[in-house]
Design an enzyme around this catalytic site. Sequence first.
Site, PDB file in Angstrom:
ATOM      1  N   SER A 136       0.695  -1.176   0.584  1.00  0.00           N
ATOM      2  CA  SER A 136      -0.394  -0.343   0.229  1.00  0.00           C
ATOM      3  C   SER A 136       0.388   1.670   0.049  1.00  0.00           C
ATOM      4  O   SER A 136       2.186   1.014   0.388  1.00  0.00           O
ATOM      5  CB  SER A 136      -0.998   0.169   1.121  1.00  0.00           C
ATOM      6  OG  SER A 136      -1.460   1.194   1.270  1.00  0.00           O
ATOM      7  N   TYR A 149      -2.469  -0.894  10.119  1.00  0.00           N
ATOM      8  CA  TYR A 149      -3.028  -1.414   8.485  1.00  0.00           C
ATOM      9  C   TYR A 149      -1.489  -0.563   7.644  1.00  0.00           C
ATOM     10  O   TYR A 149      -0.860  -1.340   7.390  1.00  0.00           O
ATOM     11  CB  TYR A 149      -3.960  -0.767   8.012  1.00  0.00           C
ATOM     12  CG  TYR A 149      -3.937  -1.072   6.258  1.00  0.00           C
ATOM     13  CD1 TYR A 149      -4.415  -2.189   5.983  1.00  0.00           C
ATOM     14  CD2 TYR A 149      -3.591  -0.151   5.759  1.00  0.00           C
ATOM     15  CE1 TYR A 149      -4.370  -2.240   5.283  1.00  0.00           C
ATOM     16  CE2 TYR A 149      -3.496  -0.115   3.991  1.00  0.00           C
ATOM     17  CZ  TYR A 149      -3.788  -2.040   3.594  1.00  0.00           C
ATOM     18  OH  TYR A 149      -4.416  -1.548   2.588  1.00  0.00           O
TER      19      TYR A 149
END
Length: 315
Positions: A136, A149
């Site tokens: 990400s 995350y």
Amino acid sequence: MSERVWVVTGVSSGLGLAIAAEVARRGDKVIGTVRSLSKFPDSLREAGVVPLTIDFASSDAHIVEVARTALAVYGWVDVLINNAGNTTSNRPVEELRIEDIRSNLQVNFYGVVAFSQPFITHFRERRTGHIINVSSVGSIVNGPAWLPYTASKAALDVFTETLTHELKLFNVRVVSVMPGYFSTNIFQSSTDWREISGENGNNSSTMSKIYTDRVTQGYDTINELPRSHIASGQIGDPEKLATRVYELVTGTGLLKNLVPENGGKWEWNRVPLGPDCGVALGNRLKELKDNVDAFEEVWRSTDVEPERLKSFSRG
């Protein structure tokens, strides 16, 4: 070249579904993992994708067993796509539950490493293969309220870097693909997910009463982030991402000259996906360089004096 065998984790929806569908459409064999067979899409079943169930929150031994099962389906695998993941909680660090951080690290990192190990052995012995880790932009460009995350994705990038060094001599390529904002349901996996209702959303106990600035503190980020991308008109297309991933493995299309077999560098092991990701990474690189330059006098001041080096014969 004969058809490849791909293993794609987390194919129930989103990026995993798009990648599995694209690869099957291109004529390769695909094994797709889901947490439950009830979540396996009919479209993939009709395309001949082989379903496999796994919960990355389960024990290491079970995860490794499922990986070995995947390797046995066709007798070999050419490509592993580590896509399965989730986000548990989007709160300021002060208000986080530690178990939420552990949970994200288990699914997005520890489980991925355990699942990958049998494939690493398989690829090393065959001296060929691809491991693609779906990371990400948040692994490098960290925003507020996303610690569980982004920490797990940062760890995944370190995994990529480590494997790149270890497996290069065995002709096994390891890459992190780094999506920016794409149209998936990743936010729904958060325990803090709330349906957007009207301009301001619902009032909810998950929104901080202390960290209330939307820009600097990430207040209501799980709703604000989608809103901001809708407002700017910038949303990634999972099907286009899937095409780029296929090209990354096959050395075709836009990736033709960016892979090692066609003159690319092994060190090009991070692939930004989405204009928001590319721009954000470029800005972050400038910030890091500015940081290093600002502290140059400091970091140059901490070595032992040359005349004392003889005292460190063993380092």
